[in-house]
Scaffold this motif. Structure first.
Motif, PDB file in Angstrom:
ATOM      1  N   VAL A   1     -35.688  -1.975  12.100  1.00 18.63           N
ATOM      2  CA  VAL A   1     -35.159  -1.231  13.247  1.00 18.63           C
ATOM      3  C   VAL A   1     -36.112  -0.109  13.658  1.00 18.63           C
ATOM      4  CG1 VAL A   1     -32.755  -1.765  12.717  1.00 18.63           C
ATOM      5  CG2 VAL A   1     -33.798   0.304  11.759  1.00 18.63           C
ATOM      6  N   ARG A   2     -37.161   0.111  12.859  1.00 22.70           N
ATOM      7  CA  ARG A   2     -38.168   1.113  13.197  1.00 22.70           C
ATOM      8  C   ARG A   2     -39.545   0.559  12.855  1.00 22.70           C
ATOM      9  NH1 ARG A   2     -35.902   6.906  11.018  1.00 22.70           N
ATOM     10  NH2 ARG A   2     -36.757   6.104   9.059  1.00 22.70           N
ATOM     11  N   ARG A   3     -40.573   1.133  13.446  1.00 25.81           N
ATOM     12  CA  ARG A   3     -41.943   0.702  13.163  1.00 25.81           C
ATOM     13  C   ARG A   3     -42.391   1.237  11.815  1.00 25.81           C
ATOM     14  NH1 ARG A   3     -44.430  -1.681  17.284  1.00 25.81           N
ATOM     15  NH2 ARG A   3     -43.483  -1.465  19.362  1.00 25.81           N
ATOM     16  N   VAL A   4     -43.098   0.399  11.079  1.00 26.07           N
ATOM     17  CA  VAL A   4     -43.721   0.799   9.817  1.00 26.07           C
ATOM     18  C   VAL A   4     -45.121   0.211   9.798  1.00 26.07           C
ATOM     19  CG1 VAL A   4     -43.655   0.638   7.301  1.00 26.07           C
ATOM     20  CG2 VAL A   4     -41.516   0.912   8.587  1.00 26.07           C
ATOM     21  N   SER A   5     -46.107   1.044   9.564  1.00 29.24           N
ATOM     22  CA  SER A   5     -47.487   0.575   9.579  1.00 29.24           C
ATOM     23  C   SER A   5     -47.860  -0.109   8.273  1.00 29.24           C
ATOM     24  CB  SER A   5     -48.447   1.733   9.846  1.00 29.24           C
ATOM     25  OG  SER A   5     -48.320   2.719   8.841  1.00 29.24           O
ATOM     26  N   ARG A   6     -48.847  -0.966   8.358  1.00 28.56           N
ATOM     27  CA  ARG A   6     -49.341  -1.697   7.191  1.00 28.56           C
ATOM     28  C   ARG A   6     -49.715  -0.728   6.078  1.00 28.56           C
ATOM     29  NH1 ARG A   6     -54.751  -5.591   7.182  1.00 28.56           N
ATOM     30  NH2 ARG A   6     -54.719  -6.068   4.954  1.00 28.56           N
ATOM     31  N   GLY A   7     -49.274  -1.039   4.866  1.00 26.65           N
ATOM     32  CA  GLY A   7     -49.587  -0.219   3.712  1.00 26.65           C
ATOM     33  C   GLY A   7     -48.611   0.908   3.462  1.00 26.65           C
ATOM     34  N   SER A   8     -47.643   1.109   4.372  1.00 26.02           N
ATOM     35  CA  SER A   8     -46.657   2.190   4.225  1.00 26.02           C
ATOM     36  C   SER A   8     -45.406   1.681   3.517  1.00 26.02           C
ATOM     37  CB  SER A   8     -46.288   2.760   5.595  1.00 26.02           C
ATOM     38  OG  SER A   8     -47.407   3.344   6.214  1.00 26.02           O
ATOM     39  N   VAL A   9     -44.712   2.606   2.870  1.00 25.02           N
ATOM     40  CA  VAL A   9     -43.450   2.279   2.210  1.00 25.02           C
ATOM     41  C   VAL A   9     -42.356   2.111   3.267  1.00 25.02           C
ATOM     42  CG1 VAL A   9     -41.665   3.149   0.648  1.00 25.02           C
ATOM     43  CG2 VAL A   9     -44.088   3.469   0.079  1.00 25.02           C
ATOM     44  N   VAL A  10     -41.593   1.042   3.147  1.00 29.38           N
ATOM     45  CA  VAL A  10     -40.451   0.799   4.037  1.00 29.38           C
ATOM     46  C   VAL A  10     -39.245   1.538   3.471  1.00 29.38           C
ATOM     47  CG1 VAL A  10     -38.925  -0.940   5.046  1.00 29.38           C
ATOM     48  CG2 VAL A  10     -41.361  -1.468   4.682  1.00 29.38           C
ATOM     49  N   ALA A  11     -38.590   2.341   4.308  1.00 29.78           N
ATOM     50  CA  ALA A  11     -37.431   3.124   3.880  1.00 29.78           C
ATOM     51  C   ALA A  11     -36.126   2.401   4.223  1.00 29.78           C
ATOM     52  CB  ALA A  11     -37.457   4.498   4.546  1.00 29.78           C
ATOM     53  N   TRP A  12     -35.051   2.863   3.581  1.00 34.70           N
ATOM     54  CA  TRP A  12     -33.727   2.324   3.889  1.00 34.70           C
ATOM     55  C   TRP A  12     -33.446   2.430   5.390  1.00 34.70           C
ATOM     56  CZ3 TRP A  12     -29.758   0.317   0.747  1.00 34.70           C
ATOM     57  CH2 TRP A  12     -29.970   0.372  -0.636  1.00 34.70           C
ATOM     58  N   ALA A  13     -33.811   3.576   5.967  1.00 33.27           N
ATOM     59  CA  ALA A  13     -33.499   3.818   7.373  1.00 33.27           C
ATOM     60  C   ALA A  13     -34.334   2.959   8.321  1.00 33.27           C
ATOM     61  CB  ALA A  13     -33.712   5.293   7.702  1.00 33.27           C
ATOM     62  N   ASP A  14     -35.351   2.297   7.801  1.00 33.77           N
ATOM     63  CA  ASP A  14     -36.215   1.465   8.645  1.00 33.77           C
ATOM     64  C   ASP A  14     -35.646   0.073   8.878  1.00 33.77           C
ATOM     65  OD1 ASP A  14     -38.150   3.478   8.811  1.00 33.77           O
ATOM     66  OD2 ASP A  14     -39.156   2.808   6.983  1.00 33.77           O
ATOM     67  N   VAL A  15     -34.568  -0.284   8.150  1.00 32.24           N
ATOM     68  CA  VAL A  15     -34.071  -1.655   8.219  1.00 32.24           C
ATOM     69  C   VAL A  15     -32.558  -1.692   8.411  1.00 32.24           C
ATOM     70  CG1 VAL A  15     -35.922  -2.510   6.727  1.00 32.24           C
ATOM     71  CG2 VAL A  15     -33.736  -1.839   5.707  1.00 32.24           C
ATOM     72  N   LYS A  16     -32.093  -2.828   8.855  1.00 30.93           N
ATOM     73  CA  LYS A  16     -30.660  -3.128   8.880  1.00 30.93           C
ATOM     74  C   LYS A  16     -30.410  -4.218   7.854  1.00 30.93           C
ATOM     75  CE  LYS A  16     -26.843  -4.604  11.881  1.00 30.93           C
ATOM     76  NZ  LYS A  16     -25.981  -3.514  11.389  1.00 30.93           N
ATOM     77  N   LEU A  17     -29.454  -3.973   6.954  1.00 36.19           N
ATOM     78  CA  LEU A  17     -29.128  -4.905   5.886  1.00 36.19           C
ATOM     79  C   LEU A  17     -27.766  -5.530   6.112  1.00 36.19           C
ATOM     80  CD1 LEU A  17     -30.223  -2.609   2.904  1.00 36.19           C
ATOM     81  CD2 LEU A  17     -31.512  -4.552   3.810  1.00 36.19           C
ATOM     82  N   ASP A  18     -27.509  -6.596   5.409  1.00 33.91           N
ATOM     83  CA  ASP A  18     -26.183  -7.221   5.414  1.00 33.91           C
ATOM     84  C   ASP A  18     -25.301  -6.443   4.429  1.00 33.91           C
ATOM     85  OD1 ASP A  18     -23.911  -8.727   5.285  1.00 33.91           O
ATOM     86  OD2 ASP A  18     -24.878 -10.541   4.503  1.00 33.91           O
ATOM     87  N   GLU A  19     -24.557  -5.490   4.953  1.00 33.20           N
ATOM     88  CA  GLU A  19     -23.766  -4.607   4.098  1.00 33.20           C
ATOM     89  C   GLU A  19     -22.613  -5.329   3.410  1.00 33.20           C
ATOM     90  OE1 GLU A  19     -24.548  -1.605   3.298  1.00 33.20           O
ATOM     91  OE2 GLU A  19     -26.201  -1.283   4.706  1.00 33.20           O
ATOM     92  N   SER A  20     -22.312  -6.550   3.823  1.00 29.44           N
ATOM     93  CA  SER A  20     -21.235  -7.303   3.181  1.00 29.44           C
ATOM     94  C   SER A  20     -21.704  -8.036   1.924  1.00 29.44           C
ATOM     95  CB  SER A  20     -20.634  -8.316   4.160  1.00 29.44           C
ATOM     96  OG  SER A  20     -21.573  -9.345   4.467  1.00 29.44           O
ATOM     97  N   SER A  21     -23.022  -8.094   1.724  1.00 28.01           N
ATOM     98  CA  SER A  21     -23.538  -8.867   0.590  1.00 28.01           C
ATOM     99  C   SER A  21     -23.293  -8.136  -0.723  1.00 28.01           C
ATOM    100  CB  SER A  21     -25.038  -9.141   0.768  1.00 28.01           C
ATOM    101  OG  SER A  21     -25.788  -7.965   0.582  1.00 28.01           O
ATOM    102  N   THR A  22     -23.067  -8.906  -1.770  1.00 27.79           N
ATOM    103  CA  THR A  22     -22.785  -8.343  -3.094  1.00 27.79           C
ATOM    104  C   THR A  22     -23.937  -7.487  -3.589  1.00 27.79           C
ATOM    105  OG1 THR A  22     -21.360 -10.215  -3.653  1.00 27.79           O
ATOM    106  CG2 THR A  22     -22.240  -8.932  -5.484  1.00 27.79           C
ATOM    107  N   VAL A  23     -25.167  -7.940  -3.382  1.00 33.37           N
ATOM    108  CA  VAL A  23     -26.306  -7.213  -3.930  1.00 33.37           C
ATOM    109  C   VAL A  23     -26.470  -5.855  -3.252  1.00 33.37           C
ATOM    110  CG1 VAL A  23     -28.066  -8.245  -2.406  1.00 33.37           C
ATOM    111  CG2 VAL A  23     -28.696  -7.462  -4.706  1.00 33.37           C
ATOM    112  N   VAL A  24     -26.226  -5.773  -1.937  1.00 31.34           N
ATOM    113  CA  VAL A  24     -26.333  -4.492  -1.242  1.00 31.34           C
ATOM    114  C   VAL A  24     -25.218  -3.552  -1.685  1.00 31.34           C
ATOM    115  CG1 VAL A  24     -26.255  -3.349   1.013  1.00 31.34           C
ATOM    116  CG2 VAL A  24     -27.551  -5.467   0.728  1.00 31.34           C
ATOM    117  N   LYS A  25     -23.999  -4.059  -1.800  1.00 24.80           N
ATOM    118  CA  LYS A  25     -22.883  -3.232  -2.251  1.00 24.80           C
ATOM    119  C   LYS A  25     -23.144  -2.675  -3.648  1.00 24.80           C
ATOM    120  CE  LYS A  25     -19.193  -5.575   0.331  1.00 24.80           C
ATOM    121  NZ  LYS A  25     -17.990  -6.450   0.203  1.00 24.80           N
ATOM    122  N   LEU A  26     -23.613  -3.538  -4.555  1.00 21.60           N
ATOM    123  CA  LEU A  26     -23.883  -3.089  -5.917  1.00 21.60           C
ATOM    124  C   LEU A  26     -25.013  -2.070  -5.959  1.00 21.60           C
ATOM    125  CD1 LEU A  26     -23.558  -6.446  -7.912  1.00 21.60           C
ATOM    126  CD2 LEU A  26     -22.079  -4.423  -8.139  1.00 21.60           C
TER     127      LEU A  26
END
Length: 427
Positions: free
Chosen positions: A395-420
């Motif tokens: 959902v946001r730009r991230v340049s090559r070699g940079s760490v991707v943050a939680w806020a940079d992506v949209k996840l499937d919040e219903s999935s077991t692994v994300v909830k855990l």
């Protein structure tokens, strides 16, 4: 250690019934290995590719008419008690079947591992993960829920982490001070590796190109050593570890303390080495303060006297993993579990410039790789755990070699692994 008990169970017709999630290279290999053992069997094999599960049984001599496909717990129960094998696309099925003694996840997917383990915990079934990726991503949460439910949760032997914690217990029981623990990487590190760049070697070895690239780009090594660190408390010297070139002659000197000319600024370093002499093995370097024992170990060719390295020249993946399954069922003892506190994490790092709308692919793919760092550093960066990266939408730009943050992506919040994982981070 377990041969006589397994032999007795075989003679009494009481085999350990270990259901398996995953029919890929590792999973089908696990099924094949168990088929040659006494006192164990795989009665149920789950995979979204049900035909792959069927082929795994057929290739081990199970007649087609003895294989039942179902997602129904009652039908699976009847089939297993009648001596048939069950294939299913439902990873939660095995935990609901009383005729299954223990469940083993042999996938490389944190999402599937979490789904399998969570179903086992909810249904009172012991679970063994050959899935290092799931343990690194949500192992503390799974362990906590398992303890509350009276269920055994453990990572298996066979992969480097299981082999290393066995070595860790061995040297500490002997009274030695561990200085460094690690593995020999099977190939030179190239964080830019993609399925295209490894295609030729993947074809030559008849392996999946994404899987091979995840080895070369270091993601797999980061997962493995993170699992070790989280089980032992050992720490990397720096982000991504050092990964020096080493062989059996030089490793004890390289991983000595800085004060003795080595690279370790403190005892309890986790790292890896590159070079064919150590490839495929695991090691633990210790400092030996007793002059008599130091001299004897030098005579026995384990090191240079002050430092010695205990080296196991192989790890056997799914071939030896059934032994930890036997231990879990027979003794209800774990082989490897994470500590209750976070030690390290594996962060998502962009392999290329990423833009909103991009979807992260998979381990060893074209969009990201994993890098280990201390847990507090990962938290400061709000780093997305690499175990949650596959399928995440940018959902946001991230340049090559940079760490991707939680806020940079949209996840499937219903999935077991994300909830855990969110629960684990809130602890």
């Amino acid at each position: 250690m377990y041969y006589q008990e397994l032999l007795r169970r075989e003679s009494e017709g009481r085999r350990i019934r270990a259901a398996v999630s995953g029919a890929g290279w590792i999973g089908s290999g696990f099924v094949t290995q168990v088929s040659g053992m006494k006192g164990m069997e795989v009665p149920l094999l789950a995979d979204r590719d049900v035909e792959a599960a069927r082929r795994a049984f057929l290739s081990n001599g199970i007649p087609a008419e003895a294989i039942v496909e179902t997602d129904s717990p009652s039908l699976a129960e009847d089939a297993i008690r009648a001596g048939r094998r069950v294939v299913t696309g439902c990873y939660g099925l095995a935990a609901q079947v009383a005729a299954v003694d223990i469940v083993v996840d042999v996938t490389p997917s944190p999402a599937i591992g979490a789904e399998t383990a969570w179903s086992c915990i909810q249904n009172g079934k012991d679970v063994v993960l050959v899935n290092i990726e799931a343990d690194v991503t949500v192992g503390r949460a799974l362990k906590r829920h398992a303890e509350k439910a009276g269920v055994l949760y453990t990572v298996s032997n066979g992969d480097e982490p299981g082999c290393l914690v066995e070595l860790w217990d061995y040297v500490r029981a002997l009274g030695f001070q561990p200085i460094a623990i690690g593995k020999g990487k099977n190939n030179a590190l190239d964080t830019t590796a993609t399925p295209d760049s490894v295609a030729e070697s993947a074809r030559r070895d008849d392996k999946d190109a994404f899987q091979v690239a995840s080895y070369v780009d270091g993601t797999k090594t980061m997962f493995e050593m993170a699992s070790v660190a989280n089980a032992t408390g050992c720490l990397p010297i720096r982000r991504g570890m050092v990964g020096p070139v080493a062989d059996r002659r030089t490793i004890s000197s390289i991983f000595s303390l800085v004060e003795d000319g080595g690279i370790c600024p403190f005892p309890g370093v986790v790292d890896f080495v590159q070079g064919p002499d150590m490839s495929g093995g695991v090691f633990l370097t210790v400092r030996v303060d007793n002059a008599r024992i130091a001299a004897d170990l030098k005579y026995l060719k384990t090191g240079n006297g002050r430092y010695s390295t205990f080296f196991r020249p192989y790890h056997l993946w799914f071939i030896e993993a059934p032994l930890s399954v036997a231990r879990a069922h027979l003794e209800r003892k774990p082989w490897l579990v994470p500590l209750d506190r976070p030690v390290v994490d594996v962060m998502t790092v962009a392999k290329k410039d990423l833009a909103p709308g991009d979807t992260l692919d998979d381990f060893g793919g074209y969009t990201f790789h994993g890098v280990m760092d201390r847990a507090e550093e990962a938290r400061k960066l709000d780093a997305l755990p690499v175990g949650l990266a596959p399928g995440a939408r940018m959902v946001r730009r991230v340049s090559r070699g940079s760490v991707v943050a939680w806020a940079d992506v949209k996840l499937d919040e219903s999935s077991t692994v994300v909830k855990l994982r969110r629960e684990q981070d809130d602890l």
